[in-house]
Design an enzyme around this catalytic site. Structure first.
Site, PDB file in Angstrom:
ATOM      1  CB  ALA A  65      -4.905   2.752   1.105  1.00 34.98           C
ATOM      2  CB  CYS A  66      -0.494   2.624  -2.377  1.00 38.81           C
ATOM      3  SG  CYS A  66      -0.796   3.708  -3.790  1.00 38.81           S
ATOM      4  CD1 TRP A  67       4.188   8.243  -0.572  1.00 39.30           C
ATOM      5  CD2 TRP A  67       3.603   7.541   1.466  1.00 39.30           C
ATOM      6  NE1 TRP A  67       4.697   9.128   0.343  1.00 39.30           N
ATOM      7  CE2 TRP A  67       4.347   8.720   1.613  1.00 39.30           C
ATOM      8  CE3 TRP A  67       3.108   6.920   2.616  1.00 39.30           C
ATOM      9  CZ2 TRP A  67       4.615   9.298   2.840  1.00 39.30           C
ATOM     10  CZ3 TRP A  67       3.387   7.487   3.842  1.00 39.30           C
ATOM     11  CH2 TRP A  67       4.134   8.654   3.944  1.00 39.30           C
ATOM     12  CG  LEU A 109      -1.879   4.465   2.932  1.00 37.36           C
ATOM     13  CD1 LEU A 109      -0.958   3.269   3.064  1.00 37.36           C
ATOM     14  CD2 LEU A 109      -3.079   4.349   3.862  1.00 37.36           C
TER      15      LEU A 109
END
Length: 148
Positions: A65-67, A109
């Site tokens: 996961a990332c932004w 996220l």
């Protein structure tokens, strides 16, 4: 099933990933990025580490996961044998497992709520790779692409 997890920050649903998978009966075998205080938390490094856990057999699958989820997906897909899918809804997650035999779930996220995370995980975990010859041929072709 054994999962590796990574996130580049503790925003959004990142802190809930491990608990959500454990509640569904799965084991967390590795945490990377912001989920491990001793690790580098940049999305490229964290996602690569989780993907390598899968490629090397330490984990069966990973959630990265990332932004936006895009960078995490790109980084994971650079690891040979990884088929990471950025999923924003349950239908996409189910299709990624069924038709693409995806082994890494990439998440944003920024956009996910806890209920939506649950729906995506439930769909991902309930789906099985297709046995259809055409689907298997497409997945096999990905390995050929990696070799060239």
């Amino acid at each position: 099933m054994r999962f590796a997890l990574s996130a580049d920050s503790l925003d959004g649903v990142a802190p809930a990933l491990a608990a959500a998978l454990r509640e569904r009966g799965h084991e967390i075998v590795a945490r990377h990025g912001a989920l491990d205080p001793a690790a580098r938390d940049d999305w490229a490094w964290a996602s690569e580490a989780a993907a390598r856990d899968v490629a090397d057999g330490r984990a069966d699958q990973a959630v990265v996961a990332c932004w936006t989820g895009t960078g995490a997906s790109i980084a994971a897909n650079k690891v040979a044998g990884i088929r990471a899918a950025l999923c924003a809804d349950a239908a996409t997650a189910e299709g990624a497992r069924r038709w693409n035999d995806a082994n890494v779930l990439a998440l944003s996220l920024r956009t996910l709520s806890a209920p939506l995370l649950g729906e995506i995980l439930d769909a991902w975990l309930a789906a099985a790779p297709s046995a259809d010859a055409e689907d298997r041929a497409n997945v096999a072709h990905l390995a050929e692409i990696e070799r060239t």
